[in-house]
Design a protein around this motif. Structure first.
Motif, mmCIF file in Angstrom:
data_model
loop_
_atom_site.group_PDB
_atom_site.id
_atom_site.type_symbol
_atom_site.label_atom_id
_atom_site.label_comp_id
_atom_site.label_asym_id
_atom_site.label_seq_id
_atom_site.Cartn_x
_atom_site.Cartn_y
_atom_site.Cartn_z
ATOM 1 N N VAL A 9 0.845 -1.195 0.000
ATOM 2 C CA VAL A 9 0.000 0.000 0.000
ATOM 3 C C VAL A 9 0.877 1.240 0.000
ATOM 4 O O VAL A 9 1.762 1.382 0.852
ATOM 5 C CB VAL A 9 -0.938 0.008 1.236
ATOM 6 N N THR A 10 0.660 2.129 -0.955
ATOM 7 C CA THR A 10 1.410 3.390 -1.021
ATOM 8 C C THR A 10 0.519 4.526 -0.562
ATOM 9 O O THR A 10 -0.611 4.673 -1.031
ATOM 10 C CB THR A 10 1.897 3.670 -2.458
ATOM 11 N N VAL A 11 1.041 5.321 0.364
ATOM 12 C CA VAL A 11 0.313 6.473 0.895
ATOM 13 C C VAL A 11 0.767 7.706 0.117
ATOM 14 O O VAL A 11 1.946 8.042 0.102
ATOM 15 C CB VAL A 11 0.576 6.645 2.397
ATOM 16 N N MET A 12 -0.186 8.371 -0.533
ATOM 17 C CA MET A 12 0.135 9.523 -1.380
ATOM 18 C C MET A 12 -0.788 10.675 -1.044
ATOM 19 O O MET A 12 -1.834 10.497 -0.418
ATOM 20 C CB MET A 12 0.004 9.149 -2.866
ATOM 21 N N GLY A 13 -0.398 11.868 -1.474
ATOM 22 C CA GLY A 13 -1.215 13.050 -1.238
ATOM 23 C C GLY A 13 -0.373 14.302 -1.221
ATOM 24 O O GLY A 13 0.833 14.266 -1.451
ATOM 25 N N HIS A 14 -1.021 15.432 -0.933
ATOM 26 C CA HIS A 14 -0.347 16.730 -0.949
ATOM 27 C C HIS A 14 0.543 16.885 0.284
ATOM 28 O O HIS A 14 0.356 16.203 1.294
ATOM 29 C CB HIS A 14 -1.394 17.842 -0.992
ATOM 30 N N VAL A 15 1.508 17.783 0.177
ATOM 31 C CA VAL A 15 2.428 18.029 1.278
ATOM 32 C C VAL A 15 1.663 18.574 2.501
ATOM 33 O O VAL A 15 0.747 19.377 2.363
ATOM 34 C CB VAL A 15 3.550 19.015 0.846
ATOM 35 N N ASP A 16 2.032 18.072 3.675
ATOM 36 C CA ASP A 16 1.467 18.522 4.955
ATOM 37 C C ASP A 16 -0.014 18.174 5.116
ATOM 38 O O ASP A 16 -0.741 18.861 5.823
ATOM 39 C CB ASP A 16 1.667 20.046 5.135
ATOM 40 N N HIS A 17 -0.454 17.098 4.472
ATOM 41 C CA HIS A 17 -1.829 16.639 4.672
ATOM 42 C C HIS A 17 -1.908 15.507 5.693
ATOM 43 O O HIS A 17 -2.978 14.931 5.890
ATOM 44 C CB HIS A 17 -2.451 16.206 3.338
ATOM 45 N N GLY A 18 -0.763 15.136 6.302
ATOM 46 C CA GLY A 18 -0.779 14.182 7.409
ATOM 47 C C GLY A 18 -0.541 12.740 7.026
ATOM 48 O O GLY A 18 -0.992 11.829 7.735
ATOM 49 N N ILE A 49 -7.780 2.906 -5.678
ATOM 50 C CA ILE A 49 -7.549 3.990 -4.723
ATOM 51 C C ILE A 49 -8.519 3.863 -3.553
ATOM 52 O O ILE A 49 -9.698 3.557 -3.736
ATOM 53 C CB ILE A 49 -7.725 5.364 -5.409
ATOM 54 N N VAL A 50 -7.993 4.085 -2.339
ATOM 55 C CA VAL A 50 -8.823 4.232 -1.145
ATOM 56 C C VAL A 50 -8.558 5.635 -0.611
ATOM 57 O O VAL A 50 -7.413 5.990 -0.329
ATOM 58 C CB VAL A 50 -8.477 3.167 -0.076
ATOM 59 N N VAL A 51 -9.601 6.446 -0.473
ATOM 60 C CA VAL A 51 -9.445 7.836 -0.028
ATOM 61 C C VAL A 51 -9.552 7.891 1.492
ATOM 62 O O VAL A 51 -10.497 7.372 2.080
ATOM 63 C CB VAL A 51 -10.509 8.744 -0.667
ATOM 64 N N ALA A 52 -8.545 8.532 2.104
ATOM 65 C CA ALA A 52 -8.559 8.760 3.551
ATOM 66 C C ALA A 52 -8.634 10.266 3.778
ATOM 67 O O ALA A 52 -7.677 10.995 3.505
ATOM 68 C CB ALA A 52 -7.313 8.178 4.203
ATOM 69 N N ILE A 53 -9.789 10.750 4.254
ATOM 70 C CA ILE A 53 -9.947 12.185 4.550
ATOM 71 C C ILE A 53 -9.451 12.413 5.969
ATOM 72 O O ILE A 53 -10.096 12.030 6.942
ATOM 73 C CB ILE A 53 -11.422 12.619 4.383
ATOM 74 N N ASN A 54 -8.267 13.027 6.075
ATOM 75 C CA ASN A 54 -7.585 13.183 7.365
ATOM 76 C C ASN A 54 -7.943 14.522 8.019
ATOM 77 O O ASN A 54 -8.533 15.389 7.384
ATOM 78 C CB ASN A 54 -6.069 13.085 7.124
ATOM 79 N N LYS A 55 -7.561 14.650 9.276
ATOM 80 C CA LYS A 55 -7.752 15.882 10.076
ATOM 81 C C LYS A 55 -9.238 16.210 10.246
ATOM 82 O O LYS A 55 -9.642 17.380 10.243
ATOM 83 C CB LYS A 55 -7.016 17.068 9.445
ATOM 84 N N LEU A 57 -0.441 4.127 12.842
ATOM 85 C CA LEU A 57 -0.629 2.715 12.496
ATOM 86 C C LEU A 57 0.525 1.855 13.006
ATOM 87 O O LEU A 57 0.324 0.739 13.471
ATOM 88 C CB LEU A 57 -0.764 2.567 10.982
ATOM 89 N N ARG A 58 1.754 2.357 12.900
ATOM 90 C CA ARG A 58 2.900 1.532 13.324
ATOM 91 C C ARG A 58 3.461 1.938 14.680
ATOM 92 O O ARG A 58 4.529 1.466 15.085
ATOM 93 C CB ARG A 58 4.001 1.596 12.268
ATOM 94 N N LYS A 59 2.752 2.901 15.342
ATOM 95 C CA LYS A 59 3.096 3.314 16.717
ATOM 96 C C LYS A 59 4.523 3.852 16.808
ATOM 97 O O LYS A 59 5.315 3.446 17.646
ATOM 98 C CB LYS A 59 2.898 2.160 17.698
ATOM 99 N N THR A 60 4.865 4.760 15.866
ATOM 100 C CA THR A 60 6.176 5.418 15.877
ATOM 101 C C THR A 60 5.961 6.923 15.784
ATOM 102 O O THR A 60 4.837 7.400 15.784
ATOM 103 C CB THR A 60 7.037 4.958 14.692
ATOM 104 N N SER A 61 7.066 7.680 15.714
ATOM 105 C CA SER A 61 6.983 9.139 15.606
ATOM 106 C C SER A 61 7.992 9.632 14.579
ATOM 107 O O SER A 61 8.890 10.398 14.887
ATOM 108 C CB SER A 61 7.244 9.799 16.959
ATOM 109 N N VAL A 62 7.852 9.144 13.356
ATOM 110 C CA VAL A 62 8.778 9.524 12.283
ATOM 111 C C VAL A 62 8.581 10.982 11.888
ATOM 112 O O VAL A 62 9.534 11.714 11.643
ATOM 113 C CB VAL A 62 8.584 8.602 11.051
ATOM 114 N N ALA A 63 7.319 11.434 11.823
ATOM 115 C CA ALA A 63 7.022 12.792 11.341
ATOM 116 C C ALA A 63 7.701 13.849 12.193
ATOM 117 O O ALA A 63 8.161 14.877 11.683
ATOM 118 C CB ALA A 63 5.511 13.021 11.318
ATOM 119 N N ALA A 64 7.778 13.612 13.514
ATOM 120 C CA ALA A 64 8.378 14.604 14.396
ATOM 121 C C ALA A 64 9.875 14.746 14.164
ATOM 122 O O ALA A 64 10.468 15.783 14.458
ATOM 123 C CB ALA A 64 8.115 14.215 15.854
#
Length: 640
Positions: free
Chosen positions: A122-131, A222-228, A139-146
């Motif tokens: 599964v590839t996660v794609m989308g615009h910059v800073d959309h989470g 495609i599976v759409v995930a509406i975040n935030k 999902l994987r219980k980490t903090s890579v984004a920080a």
């Protein structure tokens, strides 16, 4: 002398030379067969499909050359070519095709093999800073984004997540910045399902549309995930309408694309997202061959100081085992070790499993296929053949580029452009490509960005030497600061080094540097405009003072007048004169400049065809520098 009978001719005596009898044996010379010529010259852009067990006849039909010529190449490769119906291995077919000069696409058949279920990629794609990364962290219980520089993803990451249901899914995290388009394309090429992340408070953005395009061109669901969705300004219904208007057939609107409302912050809807992914994977019935030689796809490559070239790959089929000889793009090697994404050593890599391969002789390109071959000799031959083909294509492309430049007109010629040579160094191969593409997008009519050399790893003395020889600057992205000795050498050689960890900071600084280096374009603008109110004629002057003079009495309507500038006289909107000014006076005094709206003056031009009501324009040449512009989606350009 004897008389000759009529009608008869006596043959003349010919002096005969007695030849010596040769006792030596003739010199033995090897038989050199005449070189067979190609039946038709194949195009370097032509791509053919090859597969295991194809015959010489099939290869001849695809390449468009004679069977005898192909048999000669097969013999040179070291294989037997007794009959045109003998099946060839896929490696031999590629070697022969490369020698002919065509590109190949390997087709692998799983006919007769035992297929077993495999995890979904599964590839996660989308615009910059959309989470996107924040969602994966939950999902994987980490903090890579920080931990990421600038809070945005700038690399392509691969990892396996054990879902709460017990099923495992391989995720690819792609960057959302505009500069990383190639990385997103690679993610879509290797994936089974694309999760399109859209921020509920932001909406559909340029990189969202680009991600949709990549997924649709790769024919991936495609599976759409509406975040935030936890934010007060969130409007999921608006997102649904926007996606529907862009041609995405959502389930809510009668289509087949699943939509899930989630929040990475509050963990809302994650169970529904997992359910949607597992349902989509079940519908696709994902299976792969476990036994036999493996095929894999490189998603990233980097250079490690202690371990050498490392390639992150996702196995498509078969099993990758330590000790196998592999060819990755134009590089080859013997697998020394295989590690999973947590850095633990493993003996093999199975389908849909992301692994890190160690043991290659050189650094491959991100996007290359991993091919397992039988022996070291075959790996070397395949690698050398691909390198020759790449070099031939590069030279052909360079020559075509030169021809295009030569054919352009004087207006678009590159003679007026300033060349900005750059050496690019980055941490991984995919980032090198992204930075290089982004820098080339800054080309303009005034400055030509010439990327001389690219490489993976920290800045070395050889990079400084190359930059000094070519007058280049060095760009380092996501790498360690060079040692003080190299920094000192660069300072002494007057070489600029740009070090950044965030892509938009790098592009902004390079963009401003390009603007500074640009020569600017000379443009003519109206410095002042006035109206002819009356005309004075000086007649009957002495010869020493020159001929009669016609003076235009003018009032300045806008701007200022300068005697050294070029001038225009307009009548009813048409230019009746363009030339220089002989005299500019105000209150009987010669002046160089007259400023101020409403000021009155007398002008003598190289023209005596004035009329009351004419418009007089004072023209000045100004040098305009280009401007660096960046859009909200991260796209940058130089506007001249």
């Amino acid at each position: 002398m004897k008389e000759q009978a009529p009608g008869l001719k006596i043959p003349k005596k010919v002096k005969r030379i007695r030849r010596e009898n040769r006792t030596e044996a003739p010199v033995e010379a090897p038989y050199v067969p005449s070189k067979l010529k190609l039946a038709s010259k194949p195009s370097s852009n032509k791509t053919i499909d090859i597969f295991e067990g194809m015959t010489v006849v099939e290869l001849a039909k695809k390449t468009g050359v004679s069977i005898r010529y192909l048999q000669e190449i097969i013999i040179n490769v070291g294989e037997k070519a007794d009959s045109e119906f003998v099946p060839l291995s896929i490696d031999t077919a590629e070697l022969v095709a490369m020698e002919v000069g065509v590109n190949v696409k390997r087709l692998h058949s799983d006919e007769g093999a035992v297929l077993q279920p495999r995890p979904a990629v599964v590839t996660v794609m989308g615009h910059v800073d959309h989470g996107k990364t924040s969602l994966l962290d939950v999902l994987r219980k980490t903090s890579v984004a920080a931990k990421e520089a600038g809070g945005i993803t700038q690399h392509l990451g691969a990892f396996v997540v054990e879902m709460t249901s017990g099923a495992s899914i391989t995720f690819l995290d792609t960057p959302g910045h505009a500069a990383f388009s190639a990385m997103r394309a690679r993610g879509a090429a290797v994936t089974d399902i694309v999760v399109l992340v859209v921020a509920a408070d932001d909406g559909v953005m340029p990189q969202t549309l680009e991600a949709m395009s990549h997924a649709q061109s790769a024919k991936v669901p495609i599976v759409v995930a509406i975040n935030k969705c936890d934010k007060p300004s969130a409007d999921p219904e608006r997102i649904r309408i926007q996606l529907g208007s862009e041609g995405l057939h959502l389930e809510d609107l009668g289509g087949d694309v699943q939509v899930v409302e989630v929040s990475a912050k509050t963990k809302q809807g994650l169970d529904k997202l997992e359910e949607a992914l597992l349902l989509q994977a079940e519908l696709m019935d994902l299976k792969a061959r476990i036994d036999g030689p493996s095929q894999a796809y490189v998603v990233e490559a980097r250079l490690d100081r202690g371990r050498g070239p490392l390639a992150t790959a996702i196995v498509k089929s078969g099993t990758l085992v330590c000790g196998q000889y592999i060819v990755v793009g134009s590089e080859w090697g013997r697998i020394r070790s295989i590690r999973d994404m947590l850095g633990r050593e493993t003996t093999s890599g199975r389908p849909a499993m992301p692994v890190e391969i160690e043991g290659l002789k050189g650094l491959p390109m991100a996007g290359d296929d991993v091919v397992v071959v039988a022996s070291e000799e075959r790996a070397r031959m395949l690698s050398n053949g691909r390198k020759k083909k790449l070099e031939k294509d590069r030279l052909l492309k360079a020559s075509e580029g030169r021809i295009e430049i030569d054919d352009t007109s004087e207006e678009t010629s590159t003679s007026s452009r300033v060349e900005l040579p750059i050496v690019v160094k980055a941490d991984v191969q995919g980032t090198v490509q992204a930075v290089t593409d982004a820098l080339k997008s800054l080309n303009s009519s005034q400055v030509f960005v010439n990327v001389l050399h690219v490489g993976v790893g920290s800045i070395s003395q050889s990079d400084v030497d190359l930059a000094q020889a070519c007058g280049a600057c060095i760009v380092g992205f996501s790498i360690r600061s060079p040692p003080s000795s190299i920094t000192l050498a660069a300072t002494q050689a007057n070489i600029k080094i740009f070090l950044h960890r965030v892509i938009y900071h790098l592009l902004e600084e390079i963009g401003n540097y390009i603007v500074e280096k640009a020569p600017g374009m000379v443009d003519t603008q109206v410095a002042g405009e006035g109206e002819v109110l009356s005309i004075f004629e000086l007649k009957g002057r002495s010869k020493s003072k020159g001929p009669d003079v016609k003076i235009a009495g003018c009032r300045i309507l806008d701007g200022h007048f300068s005697r050294s500038s070029r001038w225009k006289v307009l009548r009813s909107g048409e230019v009746v004169f363009e030339g220089s000014c002989v005299s500019l006076k105000r209150e009987k005094k010669d002046v160089d400049i007259i400023e101020g709206k409403g000021s009155e003056c007398g002008i003598v031009l190289d023209c005596d065809d004035y009329k009351v009501g004419d418009i007089v324009q004072c023209l000045e040449e100004v040098k305009r520098k280009p401007k660096f512009e960046s859009s909200a989606n991260g796209a940058v350009r130089i506007v001249c």
